[in-house]
Design a protein around this motif. Structure first.
Motif, PDB file in Angstrom:
ATOM      1  N   ASP A 114      48.165  97.423  74.283  1.00 49.22           N
ATOM      2  CA  ASP A 114      46.791  97.117  73.879  1.00 49.22           C
ATOM      3  C   ASP A 114      45.981  98.420  73.858  1.00 49.22           C
ATOM      4  O   ASP A 114      45.153  98.666  74.733  1.00 49.22           O
ATOM      5  CB  ASP A 114      46.185  96.106  74.858  1.00 49.22           C
ATOM      6  CG  ASP A 114      44.781  95.675  74.457  1.00 49.22           C
ATOM      7  OD1 ASP A 114      44.339  96.023  73.350  1.00 49.22           O
ATOM      8  OD2 ASP A 114      44.127  94.997  75.271  1.00 49.22           O
ATOM      9  N   PRO A 115      46.220  99.297  72.860  1.00 48.32           N
ATOM     10  CA  PRO A 115      45.567 100.611  72.837  1.00 48.32           C
ATOM     11  C   PRO A 115      44.106 100.520  72.407  1.00 48.32           C
ATOM     12  O   PRO A 115      43.680  99.512  71.825  1.00 48.32           O
ATOM     13  CB  PRO A 115      46.384 101.381  71.802  1.00 48.32           C
ATOM     14  CG  PRO A 115      46.878 100.323  70.881  1.00 48.32           C
ATOM     15  CD  PRO A 115      47.118  99.100  71.721  1.00 48.32           C
ATOM     16  N   PRO A 116      43.319 101.578  72.674  1.00 50.54           N
ATOM     17  CA  PRO A 116      41.942 101.612  72.165  1.00 50.54           C
ATOM     18  C   PRO A 116      41.943 101.477  70.644  1.00 50.54           C
ATOM     19  O   PRO A 116      42.842 101.984  69.963  1.00 50.54           O
ATOM     20  CB  PRO A 116      41.445 103.002  72.583  1.00 50.54           C
ATOM     21  CG  PRO A 116      42.328 103.418  73.707  1.00 50.54           C
ATOM     22  CD  PRO A 116      43.655 102.782  73.455  1.00 50.54           C
ATOM     23  N   PHE A 117      40.947 100.781  70.139  1.00 52.91           N
ATOM     24  CA  PHE A 117      40.863 100.555  68.699  1.00 52.91           C
ATOM     25  C   PHE A 117      40.503 101.844  67.958  1.00 52.91           C
ATOM     26  O   PHE A 117      39.896 102.760  68.498  1.00 52.91           O
ATOM     27  CB  PHE A 117      39.810  99.488  68.394  1.00 52.91           C
ATOM     28  CG  PHE A 117      40.259  98.074  68.700  1.00 52.91           C
ATOM     29  CD1 PHE A 117      41.529  97.814  69.202  1.00 52.91           C
ATOM     30  CD2 PHE A 117      39.402  97.011  68.488  1.00 52.91           C
ATOM     31  CE1 PHE A 117      41.933  96.515  69.477  1.00 52.91           C
ATOM     32  CE2 PHE A 117      39.800  95.704  68.763  1.00 52.91           C
ATOM     33  CZ  PHE A 117      41.064  95.467  69.263  1.00 52.91           C
ATOM     34  N   ARG A 118      40.902 101.849  66.687  1.00 50.66           N
ATOM     35  CA  ARG A 118      40.520 102.891  65.731  1.00 50.66           C
ATOM     36  C   ARG A 118      40.932 104.299  66.152  1.00 50.66           C
ATOM     37  O   ARG A 118      40.257 105.275  65.855  1.00 50.66           O
ATOM     38  CB  ARG A 118      39.014 102.829  65.442  1.00 50.66           C
ATOM     39  CG  ARG A 118      38.606 101.593  64.631  1.00 50.66           C
ATOM     40  CD  ARG A 118      37.129 101.427  64.504  1.00 50.66           C
ATOM     41  NE  ARG A 118      36.524 100.932  65.728  1.00 50.66           N
ATOM     42  CZ  ARG A 118      36.510  99.658  66.095  1.00 50.66           C
ATOM     43  NH1 ARG A 118      37.072  98.732  65.329  1.00 50.66           N
ATOM     44  NH2 ARG A 118      35.942  99.291  67.218  1.00 50.66           N
ATOM     45  N   GLN A 119      42.043 104.397  66.865  1.00 48.23           N
ATOM     46  CA  GLN A 119      42.558 105.719  67.226  1.00 48.23           C
ATOM     47  C   GLN A 119      43.998 105.922  66.731  1.00 48.23           C
ATOM     48  O   GLN A 119      44.607 106.948  67.015  1.00 48.23           O
ATOM     49  CB  GLN A 119      42.485 105.935  68.733  1.00 48.23           C
ATOM     50  CG  GLN A 119      41.059 105.990  69.263  1.00 48.23           C
ATOM     51  CD  GLN A 119      40.987 106.365  70.725  1.00 48.23           C
ATOM     52  OE1 GLN A 119      41.877 107.034  71.265  1.00 48.23           O
ATOM     53  NE2 GLN A 119      39.931 105.923  71.386  1.00 48.23           N
ATOM     54  N   GLY A 120      44.536 104.937  66.026  1.00 48.10           N
ATOM     55  CA  GLY A 120      45.864 105.077  65.426  1.00 48.10           C
ATOM     56  C   GLY A 120      46.990 105.226  66.435  1.00 48.10           C
ATOM     57  O   GLY A 120      48.010 105.858  66.126  1.00 48.10           O
ATOM     58  N   LEU A 121      46.843 104.631  67.624  1.00 47.61           N
ATOM     59  CA  LEU A 121      47.835 104.826  68.685  1.00 47.61           C
ATOM     60  C   LEU A 121      48.962 103.795  68.670  1.00 47.61           C
ATOM     61  O   LEU A 121      50.043 104.057  69.185  1.00 47.61           O
ATOM     62  CB  LEU A 121      47.140 104.789  70.053  1.00 47.61           C
ATOM     63  CG  LEU A 121      46.177 105.947  70.334  1.00 47.61           C
ATOM     64  CD1 LEU A 121      45.325 105.638  71.565  1.00 47.61           C
ATOM     65  CD2 LEU A 121      46.946 107.234  70.534  1.00 47.61           C
ATOM     66  N   ALA A 122      48.713 102.629  68.093  1.00 42.75           N
ATOM     67  CA  ALA A 122      49.690 101.537  68.173  1.00 42.75           C
ATOM     68  C   ALA A 122      51.017 101.920  67.521  1.00 42.75           C
ATOM     69  O   ALA A 122      52.092 101.733  68.112  1.00 42.75           O
ATOM     70  CB  ALA A 122      49.132 100.272  67.542  1.00 42.75           C
ATOM     71  N   GLY A 123      50.972 102.452  66.300  1.00 39.91           N
ATOM     72  CA  GLY A 123      52.206 102.781  65.588  1.00 39.91           C
ATOM     73  C   GLY A 123      53.037 103.819  66.312  1.00 39.91           C
ATOM     74  O   GLY A 123      54.261 103.681  66.434  1.00 39.91           O
TER      75      GLY A 123
END
Length: 214
Positions: free
Chosen positions: A141-150
């Protein structure tokens, strides 16, 4: 004639004072059901809503007991704590902010879950660059809008997952994460501007075994 006094009223709190009230995290199932824990007032800290957690753990009923769980970008630890409450063998919480991590450590101690809950204060991607040990259930559940999920999804494939692991990824609804080809979307739930997706891993070949380590 005696006049009645108007009933006394307590002065209302200013809106700003009400907004500063500390938040609470309520666990909704299992051993710690209905326990409430403090949530730090911290920018960007957003516990997964009760409704979403209830839906998610209904999907995970059969696999949570005995699971080895990784909670990345743990924040309040809502998902990992819920997994421990429902019988997970171990949960490793990875949180990069020291203040948020201290509150999570206090909450683990309050529940008497410190022996099964391993807290690591570290950046999630730095943690995933270390020597891997496999988990059967991962919450991302990464911070939004930082492109970390991928980037995290790709890094998890480097030995962090058991052969048929389940991975829950929560992102802003407008941006579906890019996930490895071996992950198949199993279920999906939406709440507000976020969407949670549960994937099941189906690798082409079996992975190499690893021992447990925090």
């Amino acid at each position: 004639m005696t006049r009645r006094r108007p009933p006394s009223r307590k002065p209302r709190r200013p809106a700003a004072a009400q907004a500063k009230r500390p938040g609470r995290l309520r666990l909704i199932g299992g051993e710690y059901r209905r326990r409430q824990l403090p949530v730090l007032d911290h920018p960007g800290l957003r516990p997964t809503p009760d409704r979403v957690r209830e839906t998610l753990f209904n999907w995970l009923t059969a696999v949570t007991p005995g699971a080895r769980v990784l909670d990345l970008f743990a924040g309040t630890g809502a998902l990992g704590l819920e997994a421990l409450s429902r019988g997970a063998r171990q949960a490793v919480f990875v949180e990069g902010d020291a203040r948020v991590a201290r509150q999570l450590a206090d909450n683990l101690a309050t529940l008497g879950a410190a022996e099964r809950g391993c807290l690591i204060t570290a950046d999630a991607l730095a943690f995933l660059a270390d020597d891997p040990t496999p988990f059967s259930l991962v919450f991302l559940d990464p911070p939004f809008r930082q492109g970390l999920a991928g980037a995290c999804c790709r890094a998890l494939e480097a030995g962090w997952l058991t052969e048929e692991a389940l991975i829950y990824v929560e992102t802003e609804s407008a941006h579906a994460p890019e996930v490895p080809a071996s992950w198949q979307l199993h279920r999906e739930v939406r709440a507000g501007d976020s969407t949670g997706r549960l994937y099941r891993r189906h690798p082409a070949g079996a992975g190499s075994p690893h021992g447990d380590a925090c």
